[in-house]
Design a protein around this motif. Sequence first.
Motif, mmCIF file in Angstrom:
data_model
loop_
_atom_site.group_PDB
_atom_site.id
_atom_site.type_symbol
_atom_site.label_atom_id
_atom_site.label_comp_id
_atom_site.label_asym_id
_atom_site.label_seq_id
_atom_site.Cartn_x
_atom_site.Cartn_y
_atom_site.Cartn_z
ATOM 1 N N VAL A 93 0.865 -1.176 0.000
ATOM 2 C CA VAL A 93 0.000 0.000 0.000
ATOM 3 C C VAL A 93 0.898 1.222 0.000
ATOM 4 O O VAL A 93 1.790 1.350 0.856
ATOM 5 C CB VAL A 93 -0.920 0.053 1.240
ATOM 6 C CG1 VAL A 93 -1.761 1.336 1.213
ATOM 7 C CG2 VAL A 93 -1.813 -1.170 1.303
ATOM 8 N N SER A 94 0.674 2.106 -0.952
ATOM 9 C CA SER A 94 1.492 3.322 -0.987
ATOM 10 C C SER A 94 0.606 4.542 -1.283
ATOM 11 O O SER A 94 -0.368 4.438 -2.023
ATOM 12 C CB SER A 94 2.602 3.213 -2.035
ATOM 13 O OG SER A 94 2.060 3.122 -3.338
ATOM 14 N N TRP A 95 0.979 5.665 -0.677
ATOM 15 C CA TRP A 95 0.287 6.938 -0.895
ATOM 16 C C TRP A 95 1.311 7.965 -1.361
ATOM 17 O O TRP A 95 2.434 8.021 -0.851
ATOM 18 C CB TRP A 95 -0.359 7.446 0.401
ATOM 19 C CG TRP A 95 -1.663 6.785 0.740
ATOM 20 C CD1 TRP A 95 -1.841 5.632 1.428
ATOM 21 C CD2 TRP A 95 -2.969 7.259 0.394
ATOM 22 N NE1 TRP A 95 -3.170 5.326 1.550
ATOM 23 C CE2 TRP A 95 -3.896 6.331 0.922
ATOM 24 C CE3 TRP A 95 -3.451 8.354 -0.295
ATOM 25 C CZ2 TRP A 95 -5.270 6.462 0.775
ATOM 26 C CZ3 TRP A 95 -4.816 8.494 -0.454
ATOM 27 C CH2 TRP A 95 -5.715 7.559 0.079
ATOM 28 N N SER A 96 0.877 8.771 -2.330
ATOM 29 C CA SER A 96 1.738 9.858 -2.807
ATOM 30 C C SER A 96 0.948 11.164 -2.810
ATOM 31 O O SER A 96 -0.287 11.164 -2.910
ATOM 32 C CB SER A 96 2.282 9.567 -4.210
ATOM 33 O OG SER A 96 1.220 9.472 -5.149
ATOM 34 N N PHE A 97 1.677 12.261 -2.680
ATOM 35 C CA PHE A 97 1.077 13.601 -2.668
ATOM 36 C C PHE A 97 1.783 14.450 -3.714
ATOM 37 O O PHE A 97 3.006 14.628 -3.665
ATOM 38 C CB PHE A 97 1.223 14.222 -1.279
ATOM 39 C CG PHE A 97 0.853 15.675 -1.196
ATOM 40 C CD1 PHE A 97 -0.394 16.121 -1.622
ATOM 41 C CD2 PHE A 97 1.762 16.627 -0.705
ATOM 42 C CE1 PHE A 97 -0.728 17.457 -1.544
ATOM 43 C CE2 PHE A 97 1.424 17.960 -0.622
ATOM 44 C CZ PHE A 97 0.184 18.381 -1.044
ATOM 45 N N LYS A 98 0.998 14.905 -4.685
ATOM 46 C CA LYS A 98 1.552 15.684 -5.800
ATOM 47 C C LYS A 98 2.700 14.928 -6.471
ATOM 48 O O LYS A 98 3.713 15.515 -6.860
ATOM 49 C CB LYS A 98 2.024 17.052 -5.323
ATOM 50 C CG LYS A 98 0.904 17.966 -4.848
ATOM 51 C CD LYS A 98 1.446 19.329 -4.409
ATOM 52 C CE LYS A 98 0.332 20.258 -3.966
ATOM 53 N NZ LYS A 98 0.843 21.574 -3.501
ATOM 54 N N GLY A 99 2.539 13.590 -6.582
ATOM 55 C CA GLY A 99 3.547 12.779 -7.259
ATOM 56 C C GLY A 99 4.706 12.336 -6.399
ATOM 57 O O GLY A 99 5.523 11.521 -6.834
#
Length: 323
Positions: free
Chosen positions: A55-61
């Motif tokens: 599971v991964s989350w990114s913010f503005k790439g």
Amino acid sequence: MDNRMLCAAACLVLALSGVCVGEGILPAGRLSGAVAGTVMFSTTLSPPESPFLSVSWSFKGENIITSTSTDIIDPGHADRISLDRATGSLELRGLVLEDSGEYTVTIIPDGGLQKQGKTVLQVYALISGASIRTPSAVLIEDKSSTNMSCEASGSISTRLWMKDGQPLRPDGRISLSIANRTVFIQPVHSSNHGTYECRVSNPVSSVTVAHDLTVNFGPHNISITGPSAAAPGQRVTLQCTAASVPPANFTWMFNGNETRVNDSVYIIERLDAERLGNYTCTASNMVTMQENSTVLNLRASCTAPCWCVSLLLLSALTLTGLL
């Protein structure tokens, strides 16, 4: 055909059929949050029988957390995020304005296709310090103009003006600036007198502030309330009213002769023939320097013989001390 080619072919088939990889794992629409508050990025997934591989989350790439057998967290988010490994949902705390933007979650199930979702977060500063500012000037109907500005701190999305509990709408005298920050009234009218409210809001907060606008006007609509006919000996009360700000001063005249009654009420304790005639009430406003008058004609309520008998009876009763 090797496994990688099979996977690519399967993804292409899904895309062409309109079922995008990961479609629907984040609710539609934007999320809103308040500065210093908390927001939850909740997926629509239920915990699987076997844990997600990744599971991964990114913010503005830029990646902010990747969770496999271990968690790799961006140092700038280390103390502000918590991941629900079972559903892929993410909690973000201590929000700042710079947290606004697009967030992407990528989930790799055990034995399934990669799932992905995107959403946008908008962070707002809470509304505070709201006030209505207006020039300190004496306003006179049809002679003065004014303006009222609605000021506040925070992230302002909308301003809504109300007057006496009803939405304020532009007309021939009233206009609004861009974004409704300022109300212009040119010139003021008696109908502009009253309580104005400005509601400043954004998706996470709202503040309403009020201001009483005083418009000096009048006197208008002057009238006398009382009987137009009465019997001899009757006590008669005449009441003079007028629409006026500030309240009007009243003077009375009887058959053209000024009296000393400086009041809205004129009382005739005992009516006789000498008190029949025209009663004139004059209302004056010391700020607008205007005045208006109206007349009430007080007549006998019966014919002349009736008055003669009544007056003789009144005189006899007065002489004998019964009145």
